[in-house]
Design a protein around this motif. Sequence first.
Motif, PDB file in Angstrom:
ATOM      1  N   ARG A   1     -32.013  55.006 -42.556  1.00  0.00           N
ATOM      2  CA  ARG A   1     -31.737  53.634 -42.127  1.00  0.00           C
ATOM      3  C   ARG A   1     -33.032  52.920 -41.735  1.00  0.00           C
ATOM      4  O   ARG A   1     -33.241  51.752 -42.046  1.00  0.00           O
ATOM      5  N   GLN A   2     -33.903  53.638 -41.034  1.00  0.00           N
ATOM      6  CA  GLN A   2     -35.173  53.043 -40.624  1.00  0.00           C
ATOM      7  C   GLN A   2     -36.004  52.631 -41.831  1.00  0.00           C
ATOM      8  O   GLN A   2     -36.597  51.543 -41.862  1.00  0.00           O
ATOM      9  N   SER A   3     -36.042  53.472 -42.853  1.00  0.00           N
ATOM     10  CA  SER A   3     -36.845  53.148 -44.037  1.00  0.00           C
ATOM     11  C   SER A   3     -36.295  51.920 -44.760  1.00  0.00           C
ATOM     12  O   SER A   3     -37.058  51.124 -45.314  1.00  0.00           O
ATOM     13  N   ILE A   4     -34.975  51.741 -44.755  1.00  0.00           N
ATOM     14  CA  ILE A   4     -34.372  50.569 -45.391  1.00  0.00           C
ATOM     15  C   ILE A   4     -34.713  49.304 -44.618  1.00  0.00           C
ATOM     16  O   ILE A   4     -35.006  48.251 -45.207  1.00  0.00           O
ATOM     17  N   LEU A   5     -34.702  49.385 -43.304  1.00  0.00           N
ATOM     18  CA  LEU A   5     -35.024  48.216 -42.475  1.00  0.00           C
ATOM     19  C   LEU A   5     -36.478  47.791 -42.631  1.00  0.00           C
ATOM     20  O   LEU A   5     -36.820  46.622 -42.415  1.00  0.00           O
ATOM     21  N   LEU A   6     -37.339  48.716 -43.029  1.00  0.00           N
ATOM     22  CA  LEU A   6     -38.757  48.403 -43.185  1.00  0.00           C
ATOM     23  C   LEU A   6     -39.122  48.007 -44.611  1.00  0.00           C
ATOM     24  O   LEU A   6     -39.939  47.123 -44.828  1.00  0.00           O
ATOM     25  N   ASN A   7     -38.531  48.687 -45.613  1.00  0.00           N
ATOM     26  CA  ASN A   7     -38.901  48.399 -47.004  1.00  0.00           C
ATOM     27  C   ASN A   7     -37.810  48.910 -47.935  1.00  0.00           C
ATOM     28  O   ASN A   7     -37.918  49.992 -48.512  1.00  0.00           O
ATOM     29  N   ARG A   8     -36.781  48.115 -48.111  1.00  0.00           N
ATOM     30  CA  ARG A   8     -35.642  48.536 -48.922  1.00  0.00           C
ATOM     31  C   ARG A   8     -36.003  48.705 -50.397  1.00  0.00           C
ATOM     32  O   ARG A   8     -35.476  49.576 -51.087  1.00  0.00           O
ATOM     33  N   SER A   9     -36.904  47.873 -50.906  1.00  0.00           N
ATOM     34  CA  SER A   9     -37.190  47.893 -52.339  1.00  0.00           C
ATOM     35  C   SER A   9     -37.972  49.119 -52.781  1.00  0.00           C
ATOM     36  O   SER A   9     -38.215  49.308 -53.969  1.00  0.00           O
ATOM     37  N   ARG A  10     -38.312  50.001 -51.856  1.00  0.00           N
ATOM     38  CA  ARG A  10     -39.014  51.227 -52.255  1.00  0.00           C
ATOM     39  C   ARG A  10     -38.094  52.161 -53.035  1.00  0.00           C
ATOM     40  O   ARG A  10     -38.562  53.034 -53.768  1.00  0.00           O
ATOM     41  N   TYR A  11     -36.780  51.997 -52.873  1.00  0.00           N
ATOM     42  CA  TYR A  11     -35.820  52.866 -53.545  1.00  0.00           C
ATOM     43  C   TYR A  11     -35.258  52.179 -54.790  1.00  0.00           C
ATOM     44  O   TYR A  11     -34.766  51.055 -54.708  1.00  0.00           O
ATOM     45  N   GLU A  12     -35.312  52.878 -55.915  1.00  0.00           N
ATOM     46  CA  GLU A  12     -34.809  52.291 -57.158  1.00  0.00           C
ATOM     47  C   GLU A  12     -33.334  51.953 -57.064  1.00  0.00           C
ATOM     48  O   GLU A  12     -32.881  50.924 -57.556  1.00  0.00           O
ATOM     49  N   MET A  13     -32.557  52.825 -56.453  1.00  0.00           N
ATOM     50  CA  MET A  13     -31.120  52.548 -56.369  1.00  0.00           C
ATOM     51  C   MET A  13     -30.852  51.286 -55.560  1.00  0.00           C
ATOM     52  O   MET A  13     -29.895  50.563 -55.821  1.00  0.00           O
ATOM     53  N   CYS A  14     -31.717  50.993 -54.597  1.00  0.00           N
ATOM     54  CA  CYS A  14     -31.545  49.784 -53.784  1.00  0.00           C
ATOM     55  C   CYS A  14     -31.951  48.529 -54.554  1.00  0.00           C
ATOM     56  O   CYS A  14     -31.472  47.432 -54.245  1.00  0.00           O
ATOM     57  N   ARG A  15     -32.801  48.673 -55.541  1.00  0.00           N
ATOM     58  CA  ARG A  15     -33.218  47.520 -56.334  1.00  0.00           C
ATOM     59  C   ARG A  15     -32.181  47.156 -57.390  1.00  0.00           C
ATOM     60  O   ARG A  15     -32.320  46.144 -58.075  1.00  0.00           O
ATOM     61  N   ASN A  16     -31.144  47.988 -57.515  1.00  0.00           N
ATOM     62  CA  ASN A  16     -30.051  47.660 -58.429  1.00  0.00           C
ATOM     63  C   ASN A  16     -28.726  47.633 -57.668  1.00  0.00           C
ATOM     64  O   ASN A  16     -27.673  47.918 -58.218  1.00  0.00           O
ATOM     65  N   CYS A  17     -28.801  47.302 -56.406  1.00  0.00           N
ATOM     66  CA  CYS A  17     -27.629  47.311 -55.530  1.00  0.00           C
ATOM     67  C   CYS A  17     -27.142  45.887 -55.292  1.00  0.00           C
ATOM     68  O   CYS A  17     -27.938  44.952 -55.230  1.00  0.00           O
ATOM     69  N   GLY A  18     -25.835  45.751 -55.160  1.00  0.00           N
ATOM     70  CA  GLY A  18     -25.250  44.432 -54.956  1.00  0.00           C
ATOM     71  C   GLY A  18     -25.206  43.979 -53.516  1.00  0.00           C
ATOM     72  O   GLY A  18     -24.606  42.930 -53.217  1.00  0.00           O
ATOM     73  N   GLU A  19     -25.817  44.717 -52.596  1.00  0.00           N
ATOM     74  CA  GLU A  19     -25.807  44.328 -51.194  1.00  0.00           C
ATOM     75  C   GLU A  19     -26.450  42.954 -51.007  1.00  0.00           C
ATOM     76  O   GLU A  19     -27.600  42.734 -51.365  1.00  0.00           O
ATOM     77  N   GLY A  20     -25.689  42.031 -50.459  1.00  0.00           N
ATOM     78  CA  GLY A  20     -26.200  40.682 -50.220  1.00  0.00           C
ATOM     79  C   GLY A  20     -26.218  39.801 -51.452  1.00  0.00           C
ATOM     80  O   GLY A  20     -26.748  38.696 -51.410  1.00  0.00           O
ATOM     81  N   VAL A  21     -25.640  40.272 -52.564  1.00  0.00           N
ATOM     82  CA  VAL A  21     -25.640  39.520 -53.820  1.00  0.00           C
ATOM     83  C   VAL A  21     -24.200  39.174 -54.187  1.00  0.00           C
ATOM     84  O   VAL A  21     -23.285  39.984 -54.003  1.00  0.00           O
ATOM     85  N   LYS A  22     -23.977  37.989 -54.699  1.00  0.00           N
ATOM     86  CA  LYS A  22     -22.653  37.591 -55.154  1.00  0.00           C
ATOM     87  C   LYS A  22     -22.356  38.311 -56.464  1.00  0.00           C
ATOM     88  O   LYS A  22     -22.946  38.025 -57.492  1.00  0.00           O
ATOM     89  N   LEU A  23     -21.417  39.254 -56.422  1.00  0.00           N
ATOM     90  CA  LEU A  23     -21.110  40.075 -57.588  1.00  0.00           C
ATOM     91  C   LEU A  23     -19.955  39.529 -58.405  1.00  0.00           C
ATOM     92  O   LEU A  23     -19.802  39.885 -59.574  1.00  0.00           O
ATOM     93  N   ASN A  24     -19.122  38.683 -57.805  1.00  0.00           N
ATOM     94  CA  ASN A  24     -17.943  38.177 -58.485  1.00  0.00           C
ATOM     95  C   ASN A  24     -18.160  36.761 -58.973  1.00  0.00           C
ATOM     96  O   ASN A  24     -18.599  35.891 -58.208  1.00  0.00           O
ATOM     97  N   VAL A  25     -17.867  36.531 -60.235  1.00  0.00           N
ATOM     98  CA  VAL A  25     -17.963  35.188 -60.797  1.00  0.00           C
ATOM     99  C   VAL A  25     -16.845  34.323 -60.242  1.00  0.00           C
ATOM    100  O   VAL A  25     -17.034  33.157 -59.909  1.00  0.00           O
ATOM    101  N   ALA A  26     -15.649  34.895 -60.144  1.00  0.00           N
ATOM    102  CA  ALA A  26     -14.491  34.148 -59.644  1.00  0.00           C
ATOM    103  C   ALA A  26     -13.453  35.117 -59.133  1.00  0.00           C
ATOM    104  O   ALA A  26     -13.351  36.253 -59.598  1.00  0.00           O
ATOM    105  N   ARG A  27     -12.673  34.650 -58.157  1.00  0.00           N
ATOM    106  CA  ARG A  27     -11.506  35.376 -57.669  1.00  0.00           C
ATOM    107  C   ARG A  27     -10.349  34.403 -57.627  1.00  0.00           C
ATOM    108  O   ARG A  27     -10.470  33.325 -57.049  1.00  0.00           O
ATOM    109  N   ARG A  28      -9.268  34.790 -58.228  1.00  0.00           N
ATOM    110  CA  ARG A  28      -8.134  33.887 -58.300  1.00  0.00           C
ATOM    111  C   ARG A  28      -6.875  34.629 -57.870  1.00  0.00           C
ATOM    112  O   ARG A  28      -6.505  35.642 -58.458  1.00  0.00           O
ATOM    113  N   ASP A  29      -6.241  34.124 -56.826  1.00  0.00           N
ATOM    114  CA  ASP A  29      -4.965  34.683 -56.413  1.00  0.00           C
ATOM    115  C   ASP A  29      -3.887  34.251 -57.386  1.00  0.00           C
ATOM    116  O   ASP A  29      -3.891  33.115 -57.878  1.00  0.00           O
ATOM    117  N   VAL A  30      -2.977  35.155 -57.654  1.00  0.00           N
ATOM    118  CA  VAL A  30      -1.846  34.871 -58.534  1.00  0.00           C
ATOM    119  C   VAL A  30      -0.597  34.975 -57.664  1.00  0.00           C
ATOM    120  O   VAL A  30      -0.036  36.058 -57.501  1.00  0.00           O
TER     121      VAL A  30
END
Length: 441
Positions: A320-349
Amino acid sequence: MRGSAVRAHWLMLRKTFRVTRAWNALKIGLSYGISVLLRRPVVWGLPPTVMIEPTNVCNLRCPLCPTGAGTLGRPGRFMPFDTYCAVIDELQQSAVVVLLWNQGESFMHPQFLPMVRYASDRALWTWASTNGHFLPDPDAVVRSGLGTLVVSLDGASQATYEAYRRGGDFAKVVEGLRALAAAKRRLRSATPLIHLQFIVMRHNEHEVPTIASLAAQWGVDRLTVKTAMIYDDADIGVWLPRDPRHRRYRVVPGADGRPHFAMKHGYKNRCKRLWAQPVVNAGGEIAVCCFDKDVDFPMGAVPDGSFRQAWTSERFRAFRQSILLNRSRYEMCRNCGEGVKLNVARRDVPLPDSSRRRRPATDQTPPPDDRPTPEVDPDVARAIETAARSRERPGGSRPARRAGRTGVAGMSLGQGPRPIEDLRPRRTVLGRLASWRGRWR
């Protein structure tokens, strides 16, 4: 929020609310906020959401999935029921939601519905995700107490669907959706809430309006149009939609003259998943999150030790400490949807409340449409063909298959996206002068 979304939240709150759980969620939220502010990991409480992987085995061969592509480093397993119960027993006083999926088709587990029932009987809200090929007894699914079911259907026809969901049967999935919706009506049950998920890719983006229309016909509660996750630069021209609004990535010309990709909004040094949503994999391994596909950063194992021991361990604190200091050091974190809008649309039916009186519903499938099939746009046809022929799954041993598919599991093979800082072309002295000149005009 519209009607069905409000109803979904109310159903979950009514089932799961406990004072101990509310207090735990408050502690986790406060400790995460303090950690981001101080850049030091503080953890009060246990995760309110936990992802448990019933199995990492799947019947389909989706090219962008490490399991389907044969590149997952972990052996195929089914979680022992005793291991699952041990996790639920330890977390039932603090957790609210259990996500029953990760790198496999959960319904292939022979004890999957008993797993759902075990968590539901302890007032936990269960989510499951499926490709829809294992729903032979919809009444049993409804009676299991499952809260929400996500059904992935990435196409509005067999041709577009199987271009990615290789080995899949479009008609079988639709039949399962209809049967499940009919079972809910017949049993007068509000759950499971059926979420239809459509991952938009280059070969199917033209079908987004069609799938929205079909969703209402099939009786689902919600439709989500989601962006695709890719793993290397070779995937850009095959899978990324042409419309940039349908992407989670930006494509950047690199110094080598080739296109590269990275998340649209960069990488903030924070991650709620490390405080709120860990993963217990089929073998009992505790992973930091679902993006650690091969558990390259193991935090412990169940039942070798308790979940709490791993959650509060020095190893987890250091990560956790390493993420708080430099998250982009990890490849998996550079392809993670955390903080990114992943859904184009959501529609209730919206659907009528199953508790109201209504005329008996028919389970019969409407007659086939006899209208002539419209001609397929040549660009669409090429995109479907390219997707269908892309990255054929090689044979041989698992190591051989991994060696033959060097970009698909980029997180473990070292072929993932590069930091956005490294993707910008190098600026020459003349280039900088031209840029300054343009600013002063």
